[in-house]
Scaffold this motif. Structure first.
Motif, PDB file in Angstrom:
ATOM      1  N   MET A 245       5.388  -2.218  -0.367  1.00 41.45           N
ATOM      2  CA  MET A 245       5.081  -0.898   0.053  1.00 41.45           C
ATOM      3  C   MET A 245       6.072  -0.580   1.496  1.00 41.45           C
ATOM      4  O   MET A 245       5.832  -1.826   2.305  1.00 41.45           O
ATOM      5  CB  MET A 245       3.762  -0.509   0.189  1.00 41.45           C
ATOM      6  N   LYS A 246       6.698   0.439   1.668  1.00 42.94           N
ATOM      7  CA  LYS A 246       7.727   0.344   2.700  1.00 42.94           C
ATOM      8  C   LYS A 246       7.568   0.979   3.852  1.00 42.94           C
ATOM      9  O   LYS A 246       6.848   2.023   3.610  1.00 42.94           O
ATOM     10  CB  LYS A 246       9.112   0.814   2.269  1.00 42.94           C
ATOM     11  N   ASN A 247       7.827   0.674   5.089  1.00 48.04           N
ATOM     12  CA  ASN A 247       7.811   1.559   6.078  1.00 48.04           C
ATOM     13  C   ASN A 247       6.456   2.251   6.608  1.00 48.04           C
ATOM     14  O   ASN A 247       6.369   3.263   6.911  1.00 48.04           O
ATOM     15  CB  ASN A 247       8.755   2.389   6.022  1.00 48.04           C
ATOM     16  N   LEU A 248       5.547   1.194   6.826  1.00 49.17           N
ATOM     17  CA  LEU A 248       4.204   1.906   7.301  1.00 49.17           C
ATOM     18  C   LEU A 248       4.351   1.626   8.687  1.00 49.17           C
ATOM     19  O   LEU A 248       4.498   0.787   9.288  1.00 49.17           O
ATOM     20  CB  LEU A 248       3.171   0.904   6.599  1.00 49.17           C
ATOM     21  N   ASN A 249       3.711   2.778   9.050  1.00 51.99           N
ATOM     22  CA  ASN A 249       3.807   2.770  10.698  1.00 51.99           C
ATOM     23  C   ASN A 249       2.669   2.904  11.523  1.00 51.99           C
ATOM     24  O   ASN A 249       2.803   3.587  12.531  1.00 51.99           O
ATOM     25  CB  ASN A 249       5.120   3.687  11.066  1.00 51.99           C
ATOM     26  N   SER A 250       1.417   2.751  10.985  1.00 50.56           N
ATOM     27  CA  SER A 250       0.399   2.599  11.865  1.00 50.56           C
ATOM     28  C   SER A 250      -0.493   1.637  11.263  1.00 50.56           C
ATOM     29  O   SER A 250      -0.575   1.262  10.081  1.00 50.56           O
ATOM     30  CB  SER A 250      -0.406   4.028  11.783  1.00 50.56           C
ATOM     31  N   PHE A 251      -1.432   0.976  12.078  1.00 51.44           N
ATOM     32  CA  PHE A 251      -2.176  -0.116  11.556  1.00 51.44           C
ATOM     33  C   PHE A 251      -3.277   0.478  10.496  1.00 51.44           C
ATOM     34  O   PHE A 251      -3.449  -0.113   9.778  1.00 51.44           O
ATOM     35  CB  PHE A 251      -3.007  -0.533  12.800  1.00 51.44           C
TER      36      PHE A 251
ATOM     37  N   ILE B  22       1.088  -6.355 -13.698  1.00 57.96           N
ATOM     38  CA  ILE B  22       1.769  -5.638 -12.832  1.00 57.96           C
ATOM     39  C   ILE B  22       3.260  -5.811 -12.790  1.00 57.96           C
ATOM     40  O   ILE B  22       4.055  -6.683 -13.211  1.00 57.96           O
ATOM     41  CB  ILE B  22       1.548  -6.577 -11.348  1.00 57.96           C
ATOM     42  N   ILE B  23       3.959  -4.685 -12.447  1.00 61.45           N
ATOM     43  CA  ILE B  23       5.199  -4.392 -12.563  1.00 61.45           C
ATOM     44  C   ILE B  23       5.729  -4.844 -10.974  1.00 61.45           C
ATOM     45  O   ILE B  23       5.247  -4.110 -10.055  1.00 61.45           O
ATOM     46  CB  ILE B  23       5.826  -3.157 -12.914  1.00 61.45           C
ATOM     47  N   GLN B  24       6.741  -5.279 -10.915  1.00 60.32           N
ATOM     48  CA  GLN B  24       7.501  -5.826  -9.504  1.00 60.32           C
ATOM     49  C   GLN B  24       8.260  -4.492  -9.180  1.00 60.32           C
ATOM     50  O   GLN B  24       9.148  -4.007 -10.009  1.00 60.32           O
ATOM     51  CB  GLN B  24       8.337  -6.877  -9.628  1.00 60.32           C
ATOM     52  N   GLU B  25       7.903  -3.902  -8.015  1.00 60.17           N
ATOM     53  CA  GLU B  25       8.571  -2.565  -7.839  1.00 60.17           C
ATOM     54  C   GLU B  25       8.214  -2.300  -6.110  1.00 60.17           C
ATOM     55  O   GLU B  25       7.418  -2.899  -5.710  1.00 60.17           O
ATOM     56  CB  GLU B  25       7.931  -1.323  -8.528  1.00 60.17           C
ATOM     57  N   THR B  26       8.928  -1.293  -5.681  1.00 62.23           N
ATOM     58  CA  THR B  26       8.845  -0.829  -4.666  1.00 62.23           C
ATOM     59  C   THR B  26       7.934   0.434  -4.695  1.00 62.23           C
ATOM     60  O   THR B  26       8.263   1.291  -5.610  1.00 62.23           O
ATOM     61  CB  THR B  26       9.973  -0.445  -3.896  1.00 62.23           C
ATOM     62  N   ARG B  27       7.093   0.701  -3.945  1.00 63.03           N
ATOM     63  CA  ARG B  27       5.932   1.802  -3.971  1.00 63.03           C
ATOM     64  C   ARG B  27       6.042   2.556  -2.463  1.00 63.03           C
ATOM     65  O   ARG B  27       6.461   2.085  -1.593  1.00 63.03           O
ATOM     66  CB  ARG B  27       4.763   1.232  -4.370  1.00 63.03           C
ATOM     67  N   ARG B  28       5.974   3.765  -2.701  1.00 65.00           N
ATOM     68  CA  ARG B  28       5.785   4.525  -1.363  1.00 65.00           C
ATOM     69  C   ARG B  28       4.173   4.963  -1.294  1.00 65.00           C
ATOM     70  O   ARG B  28       3.623   5.328  -1.800  1.00 65.00           O
ATOM     71  CB  ARG B  28       6.436   5.896  -1.553  1.00 65.00           C
ATOM     72  N   TRP B  29       3.924   4.576  -0.110  1.00 58.08           N
ATOM     73  CA  TRP B  29       2.475   4.766   0.555  1.00 58.08           C
ATOM     74  C   TRP B  29       2.393   6.210   0.914  1.00 58.08           C
ATOM     75  O   TRP B  29       3.085   6.693   1.773  1.00 58.08           O
ATOM     76  CB  TRP B  29       2.135   3.815   1.621  1.00 58.08           C
ATOM     77  N   SER B  30       1.208   7.102   0.667  1.00 58.81           N
ATOM     78  CA  SER B  30       1.079   8.207   1.017  1.00 58.81           C
ATOM     79  C   SER B  30      -0.168   8.255   1.865  1.00 58.81           C
ATOM     80  O   SER B  30      -1.210   8.099   1.210  1.00 58.81           O
ATOM     81  CB  SER B  30       1.000   9.236  -0.129  1.00 58.81           C
TER      82      SER B  30
ATOM     83  N   ALA C 188      -1.616  11.019   3.142  1.00 56.51           N
ATOM     84  CA  ALA C 188      -2.090  12.022   2.796  1.00 56.51           C
ATOM     85  C   ALA C 188      -3.165  11.851   1.523  1.00 56.51           C
ATOM     86  O   ALA C 188      -4.123  12.366   1.567  1.00 56.51           O
ATOM     87  CB  ALA C 188      -1.464  13.179   2.615  1.00 56.51           C
ATOM     88  N   ASP C 189      -2.566  11.202   0.671  1.00 57.65           N
ATOM     89  CA  ASP C 189      -3.312  10.679  -0.884  1.00 57.65           C
ATOM     90  C   ASP C 189      -4.303   9.754  -0.761  1.00 57.65           C
ATOM     91  O   ASP C 189      -4.809   9.443  -1.543  1.00 57.65           O
ATOM     92  CB  ASP C 189      -2.335  10.952  -1.947  1.00 57.65           C
ATOM     93  N   GLY C 190      -3.944   8.874   0.316  1.00 54.28           N
ATOM     94  CA  GLY C 190      -4.587   7.465   0.399  1.00 54.28           C
ATOM     95  C   GLY C 190      -4.295   6.746  -0.877  1.00 54.28           C
ATOM     96  O   GLY C 190      -5.215   5.946  -1.289  1.00 54.28           O
ATOM     97  N   CYS C 191      -2.984   6.726  -1.519  1.00 56.12           N
ATOM     98  CA  CYS C 191      -2.624   5.753  -2.449  1.00 56.12           C
ATOM     99  C   CYS C 191      -1.157   5.709  -2.470  1.00 56.12           C
ATOM    100  O   CYS C 191      -0.393   6.536  -1.767  1.00 56.12           O
ATOM    101  CB  CYS C 191      -3.260   6.279  -3.760  1.00 56.12           C
ATOM    102  N   SER C 192      -0.615   4.843  -3.553  1.00 56.00           N
ATOM    103  CA  SER C 192       0.893   4.691  -3.344  1.00 56.00           C
ATOM    104  C   SER C 192       1.293   5.092  -4.745  1.00 56.00           C
ATOM    105  O   SER C 192       0.615   5.200  -5.644  1.00 56.00           O
ATOM    106  CB  SER C 192       1.213   3.108  -3.071  1.00 56.00           C
ATOM    107  N   TYR C 193       2.802   5.584  -4.725  1.00 57.09           N
ATOM    108  CA  TYR C 193       3.335   5.822  -5.822  1.00 57.09           C
ATOM    109  C   TYR C 193       4.707   5.055  -6.260  1.00 57.09           C
ATOM    110  O   TYR C 193       5.256   4.728  -5.208  1.00 57.09           O
ATOM    111  CB  TYR C 193       3.950   7.406  -5.722  1.00 57.09           C
TER     112      TYR C 193
END
Ligand code: ZN
Ligand code: MN
Length: 481
Positions: free
Chosen positions: A217-223, A247-255, A257-262
């Motif tokens: 999961m990329k570029n998270l910017n708060s603890f 599990i598929i090896q992939e890059t996911r985007r954390w949201s 607002a939704d409290g989950c990753s895509y």
């Protein structure tokens, strides 16, 4: 995942920290945060054809210091590489980074894991440049580009997947932020994006020696989002495995607002970037003397400082760790002690009243509107019996919110210390009349009963009576009867 006994999570982090240099890594543009968009850039950092990068020595110094503070070996020869990819925030269509020969290798950081200590291995720290910033205008459905951040120097700290819980991840990041602040190589202001983390996470059967397939999961910017992302991703993977999936090896985007990753894209490998040694820059060659010089400039680091506070000032482990968890707070504490304050009292004020008000105010960094002298003075006033503990709390709140010295606040607010013998004696008489039992107890030798009476008198006077006088007068009255 504490509720789950059967699985174990493994987290590795890639932390990007912007270095606090005056200028950018390959040109003379200012590297500071802010400024009107696209006012801090030049042909070099905006990727014009034909320009040549010149390496900023200060960026190398900062990176070496970070490496030494994190227990790394410093490579005598390291090389910058081109990482090729196209994205609008990267005007050159490549990032100058390090892949084959990074500047620092094989570091470690000690963290608290429950009641024990644990080492998190740091694989490497490499030097690279930051990309620009994309600003999305959702309403107009447009995207703007700000190149001010292009070419700001970064270190990327890559850990081994040694963290086994969100708590350990938090410990690691807090320690890291703290160390980088102590050595003054980065501001670590997460809200300004100067510290960001990518999270690699996999789960496996407990005790299994082989790691599971990981996602990133990329570029998270708060603890907060990092912790939430770790917990939610661990749960997502566990559910898939329990349902017999893979599990598929992939890059996911954390949201947030939704409290989950895509899912974002399938995981890229190093060869996808067509890395090759940057032809416009020489290798970075450094010698032992240079490294020793930087090593000697490293200030006392938080762990050592905490140990010293315990041995020198007799603070508990917990208190020492809390105070040293911010360099600003620790420096303030030490200056208060230098001004003659009792270390334990100073620590109590800072950790209790101060941090409580500070946390309520949601300020990121400790802010002090009063001086160490002011706090030392207040501790002395209490010790001398000039103000009561209760009044001191009010005074301290004023010091915190408006600033100023306790003497000025007492004078300005006309905070009166009740030290009139007759008034106090009358209150004591009243309290004794209302509590004949306590007086009897005292006379029959129960010294504790005096404390009870003192408490009642202080309450009757709204905490304003001089406590030393109260005590003396009570004993006098009780022995006189
Ligand atoms: Zn520039
Ligand atoms: Mn990077």
């Amino acid at each position: 995942m504490s509720e789950n006994i059967g699985y174990e999570i493994s987290v590795g982090l890639e932390v990007h920290a912007e270095l606090k240099t005056k200028s950018k890594i390959f040109c003379g543009c200012p590297a500071g945060f802010g400024g009107e968009p696209n006012t801090q850039c030049c042909p070099v950092c905006s990727g014009m054809p034909g320009v040549l990068p010149v390496l900023n020595k200060e960026a190398v110094r900062h990176a070496v210091m970070a490496g030494l503070a994190l227990g790394c070996d410093i490579e005598r020869v390291s090389v910058m590489d081109r990482k090729n990819y196209f994205y609008p925030d990267l005007p050159k269509a490549y990032q100058i980074s390090q892949l084959y020969k990074p500047l620092c290798k094989n570091g470690r950081m000690e963290i608290n894991a429950g009641d024990t200590k644990k080492n998190i291995r740091i694989k490497e720290i490499h030097l690279e440049e930051d990309a620009g910033k994309l600003i999305h205008d959702e309403i107009g459905n447009r995207t703007f580009i700000d190149f001010n951040r292009c070419g700001v120097p970064l270190i990327e700290i890559v850990t081994m997947p040694d963290m086994c819980s969100s708590g350990e991840v938090r410990e690691f990041l807090e320690n890291l932020k703290n160390i980088l602040e102590y050595i003054e190589v980065s501001d670590c202001k997460m809200q300004e994006g100067s510290l960001r983390a990518d999270v690699n996470l996999s789960i496996k059967d407990k005790g299994c020696p082989v790691l599971g397939t990981r996602t990133e999961m990329k570029n998270l910017n708060s603890f907060r989002s990092i912790i939430k992302a770790v917990e939610s991703e661990a749960l997502r993977q566990r559910k898939i495995i329990e349902q017999g999936g893979r599990i598929i090896q992939e890059t996911r985007r954390w949201s947030d607002a939704d409290g989950c990753s895509y899912p974002m894209r399938s995981k890229e490998e190093a060869h996808d970037y067509r890395y090759f040694p940057e032809p416009d820059l020489n290798p970075i060659i450094i010698n032992d003397e240079y490294i020793r010089e930087i090593y000697e400039m490293i200030p006392e680091l938080p762990n050592n400082r905490a140990r010293r506070y315990s041995s020198e000032y007799g603070l508990s482990d917990y208190d020492s760790r809390m105070i040293t968890s911010s360099k600003k707070l620790a420096d303030f504490f030490e200056r208060t002690v230098t001004k003659g304050a009792d270390p334990k009292k100073a620590a109590n004020w800072l950790m209790g009243d101060y941090l409580k008000m500070h946390n309520d105010g949601c300020e990121d960094e400790p802010v002090f509107r009063f001086s160490p002298e002011g706090l030392a003075e207040m501790i002395q006033l209490i010790k001398d019996g000039r103000i009561t503990g209760r009044i001191a709390k009010d005074v301290f709140e004023k010091m915190y919110t408006i600033g100023g010295t306790p003497r000025d606040i007492i004078k300005k607010d006309r905070i009166e210390i009740l030290s009139d013998t007759e008034t106090i004696s009358n209150v004591i008489k009243k309290v004794l009349a209302e509590n004949p039992g306590a007086a009897e107890d005292y006379k029959s030798g129960k010294a504790k009963a005096a404390g009870f009476i003192i408490g009642r008198v202080m309450r009757e006077t709204g905490g304003k009576a001089d406590p030393v006088m109260v005590k003396d007068l009570i004993i006098k009255q009780l022995t006189d009867i």
